[in-house]
Design an enzyme around this catalytic site. Structure first.
Site, PDB file in Angstrom:
ATOM      1  N   LYS A 184       0.804  -1.194  -0.109  1.00  0.00           N
ATOM      2  CA  LYS A 184      -0.136   0.024   0.024  1.00  0.00           C
ATOM      3  C   LYS A 184       0.724   1.255   0.214  1.00  0.00           C
ATOM      4  O   LYS A 184       0.791   2.176  -0.773  1.00  0.00           O
ATOM      5  CB  LYS A 184      -0.898   0.141   1.177  1.00  0.00           C
ATOM      6  N   ARG A 219      11.864  -5.340   3.651  1.00  0.00           N
ATOM      7  CA  ARG A 219      11.916  -3.992   2.958  1.00  0.00           C
ATOM      8  C   ARG A 219      12.632  -2.921   3.727  1.00  0.00           C
ATOM      9  O   ARG A 219      13.028  -3.039   4.978  1.00  0.00           O
ATOM     10  CB  ARG A 219       9.993  -3.492   3.146  1.00  0.00           C
ATOM     11  N   ARG A 228      12.182  -0.551   9.477  1.00  0.00           N
ATOM     12  CA  ARG A 228      11.321  -0.469  10.716  1.00  0.00           C
ATOM     13  C   ARG A 228      11.499  -1.389  11.738  1.00  0.00           C
ATOM     14  O   ARG A 228      11.864  -2.593  11.802  1.00  0.00           O
ATOM     15  CB  ARG A 228       9.862  -0.414  10.218  1.00  0.00           C
ATOM     16  N   ARG A 241      -8.925   1.007  10.322  1.00  0.00           N
ATOM     17  CA  ARG A 241      -8.177  -0.188  10.565  1.00  0.00           C
ATOM     18  C   ARG A 241      -9.031  -1.365  11.286  1.00  0.00           C
ATOM     19  O   ARG A 241      -8.829  -2.437  11.406  1.00  0.00           O
ATOM     20  CB  ARG A 241      -6.965  -0.022  11.382  1.00  0.00           C
ATOM     21  N   ARG A 247       0.929  -8.400  13.911  1.00  0.00           N
ATOM     22  CA  ARG A 247       0.369  -7.550  12.763  1.00  0.00           C
ATOM     23  C   ARG A 247      -0.508  -8.343  11.888  1.00  0.00           C
ATOM     24  O   ARG A 247      -1.592  -7.591  11.517  1.00  0.00           O
ATOM     25  CB  ARG A 247       1.359  -6.674  12.405  1.00  0.00           C
TER      26      ARG A 247
HETATM   27  P1  AMP Z   1       1.809   0.620   9.424  1.00  0.00           P
HETATM   28  O1  AMP Z   1       2.904   1.509   8.988  1.00  0.00           O
HETATM   29  O2  AMP Z   1       0.414   1.091   8.481  1.00  0.00           O
HETATM   30  O3  AMP Z   1       1.859  -0.717   9.415  1.00  0.00           O
HETATM   31  O4  AMP Z   1       1.372   0.808  10.808  1.00  0.00           O
HETATM   32  C1  AMP Z   1       2.215   0.363  11.979  1.00  0.00           C
HETATM   33  C2  AMP Z   1       1.816   0.468  13.250  1.00  0.00           C
HETATM   34  O5  AMP Z   1       0.997   1.629  13.597  1.00  0.00           O
HETATM   35  C3  AMP Z   1       0.667  -0.730  13.198  1.00  0.00           C
HETATM   36  O6  AMP Z   1       1.014  -1.931  13.865  1.00  0.00           O
HETATM   37  C4  AMP Z   1      -0.302  -0.233  14.570  1.00  0.00           C
HETATM   38  O7  AMP Z   1       0.463  -0.234  15.963  1.00  0.00           O
HETATM   39  C5  AMP Z   1      -0.199   1.397  14.540  1.00  0.00           C
HETATM   40  N1  AMP Z   1      -1.353   1.827  13.528  1.00  0.00           N
HETATM   41  C6  AMP Z   1      -1.300   2.440  12.154  1.00  0.00           C
HETATM   42  N2  AMP Z   1      -2.349   2.559  11.673  1.00  0.00           N
HETATM   43  C7  AMP Z   1      -3.367   2.270  12.758  1.00  0.00           C
HETATM   44  C8  AMP Z   1      -4.768   2.529  12.943  1.00  0.00           C
HETATM   45  N3  AMP Z   1      -5.490   2.982  11.751  1.00  0.00           N
HETATM   46  N4  AMP Z   1      -5.349   2.212  13.897  1.00  0.00           N
HETATM   47  C9  AMP Z   1      -4.590   1.742  15.089  1.00  0.00           C
HETATM   48  N5  AMP Z   1      -3.190   1.501  14.965  1.00  0.00           N
HETATM   49  C10 AMP Z   1      -2.731   1.884  13.864  1.00  0.00           C
END
Ligand code: AMP
Length: 218
Positions: free
Chosen positions: A13, A127, A162, A88, A173
């Protein structure tokens, strides 16, 4: 145009949203990037979010809803935006509906990027991202390696990994995705605005697929 991207962690994404936001000149709001920035800056939001992110579980809804309420009202979102990572879960999706209604806007399309679940862990753990925020180019050590190890082809900055892109956190996740986020596919499909894209294969071809899907709609 208001576009929402759905897909499991590692579905690609971020890469596609960055490209699409440049192509269509729309704001790109990535919940993960916004939270990581808040953690780095040590803001109250960042302090609240960090322990959840380290474990790979969702940050409390109210944190995300407040963050997006503020971002979506900004002038740079007036002509449209791309949402990446928010909502989410169903509660966040309901809150987004309310936020959009207040702004007199609605989602134009929801793009669901589908990738074989078995591929995701390898995709995520390999990544790398350019550490220069202005550049932000993304790589994969196996599928899209930089010309020089750990150096960005575009701007020469060091690449970063990351801290939550490790196997143990990734497992969480992915579980959270299946339980909390996957039901959104049905939620938006019922509104007839969901389009599913094959997220496997060549990055350029996936991008062309996304553009074709969007063009049909506008
Ligand atoms: P991402 O970069 O989208 O994989 O997000 C990394 C982390 O941020 C996730 O594992 C969650 O802990 C937190 N996170 C991102 N977006 C959300 C969301 N919409 N609601 C809750 N936690 C989020």
């Amino acid at each position: 145009m208001q576009i929402l991207f759905l897909g499991a962690p590692g579905a690609g994404k971020g890469t596609q949203c960055k490209r699409l936001s440049k192509h269509l000149d729309l704001a790109h709001l990535s919940s993960g990037d916004l939270l990581r920035e808040a953690v780095k800056e040590g803001t109250p939001t960042g302090l609240k979010a960090k322990s959840y992110m380290d474990k790979g579980v969702l940050v409390p809804d109210e944190v995300l809803i407040a963050m997006f309420e503020e971002k979506l009202a900004r002038p740079e979102c007036a002509k449209g935006f791309i949402l990446d990572g928010f909502p989410r879960n169903l509660a966040q999706a309901g809150s987004l509906d309310q936020l959009l209604e207040k702004l007199n806007k609605q989602l134009t399309v929801v793009i669901n990027m589908q990738v074989d679940f078995n591929l995701l862990t390898e995709r995520i753990c390999g990544r790398r991202t350019c550490g220069n925020k202005e550049c932000g180019s993304t790589y994969h050590i196996k599928f899209m390696p930089p010309k020089k190890d750990d150096i960005c082809d575009v701007c020469g900055s060091a690449l970063t990994k990351r801290s939550d892109d490790n196997e143990e956190v990734v497992r969480n996740r992915l579980k959270v995705y299946e339980k909390e986020t996957e039901p959104l596919i049905e939620y938006y499909d019922a509104r007839l605005i969901l389009r599913t894209i094959d997220g496997q294969g060549d990055v350029d071809e996936i991008f062309s697929d996304i553009l074709r899907t969007i063009k049909v709609l506008v």
